[in-house]
Design a protein around this motif. Sequence first.
Motif: not given
Length: 372
Positions: A96-98, A65-66, A82-83, A115-116
């Motif tokens: 991968l995620g936020s 995650w970022v 973007v990342i 996110f779509g």
Amino acid sequence: MAADENRDGTTHPDEIRGRTRGSAPVPLSVLDLVTVGAGRTATDALRTSAALSRLAESRGYHRYWVAEHHSMPGVASSSPAVILAHLAAHTERIRLGSGGVMLPNHAPLVIAEQFGTLEALAPGRIDLGLGRAPGTDGATAAALRRTDRLGEGADDFPEQLAELTRFLDDDFPDGHPYRRIHAIPGPVQATSPGGVQSPHRPPIWLLGSSGFSARLAGLLGLPFAFAHHFSAQNTIPALDLYRDSFRPSAVLDEPYALIGVSALAADEEREARRQVRAGALSMIRLRSGRPGLIPTPEEAEAYPYSPLEQEVADSWTANVIHGTADEVRSGLDDLQKRTGADELMITANAHTGELRLRSYELIADAYGFPTA
């Protein structure tokens, strides 16, 4: 979606029980703050993130995650979507995620579209972690929202969350003013092993550092991620509140709690301690309104701490699990036992990207994770 994962990307208990002796008792994941050290650039930090995502995937970390931060020179993660698109191009399997998107800073439709798009780029691998704090100071939050009503976003978080969920599911009811608006790309038609197609979109996680999101996540039956790395005193109360409030949902049958952990392993304990003290000085400057690049250990050693600053530095250092690989493993295992967390998400902050990469390698080695 992998066979050992639930619909929200959490790990199935059977997969945890099946781990070999010597491995982690729960999944280990990565929280990347994309930190920028003194003498380095954002480009250097983002290159490290790409390398770290590949390392995490090859060594068996569960997800990556970022986080969203703004107006902080030492943190180059103002644009999580973007990342994540960049990291999706550098990986093949890891989730991968936020960790997370600060929802009050954005229109829900924009997040649903972002996110779509990510889900279309990396089907079945995207998590949408949401927070209700701005991730920055009040003035920057106002600039992001184009409003002077700084408390509005946090207070309206449940309504914003409901709106975002509707956009992600494309299911506003008839008569709703947004009924004819669609977030494109929308839900992906995922095909099960039996050939049945069903809509799939990024699972939502709620993030928090206090009780509000813990209770809301429980009531909605969503997975919950707690920021132990900067709110350790609230960890146990928040997790208890989440579990006590939990109601089974279409997403989860039982609670699933992840905690963010600050941990740094080095080949020598002294080097780990020096890096952590540099991080403590960075935090002191941030809290005093002087954010900057992550200082070098030499700068942190020479800094003339006031008594109050020394207290803050000592408190920060005490909350970071650091040392040799075996010492870090012992600390992580103890924390997991004390909290009952279902997953540990490690953030390793050091002055250089090389030391961050080395830390995750050493931790993977300590747990006997697969070699690259």
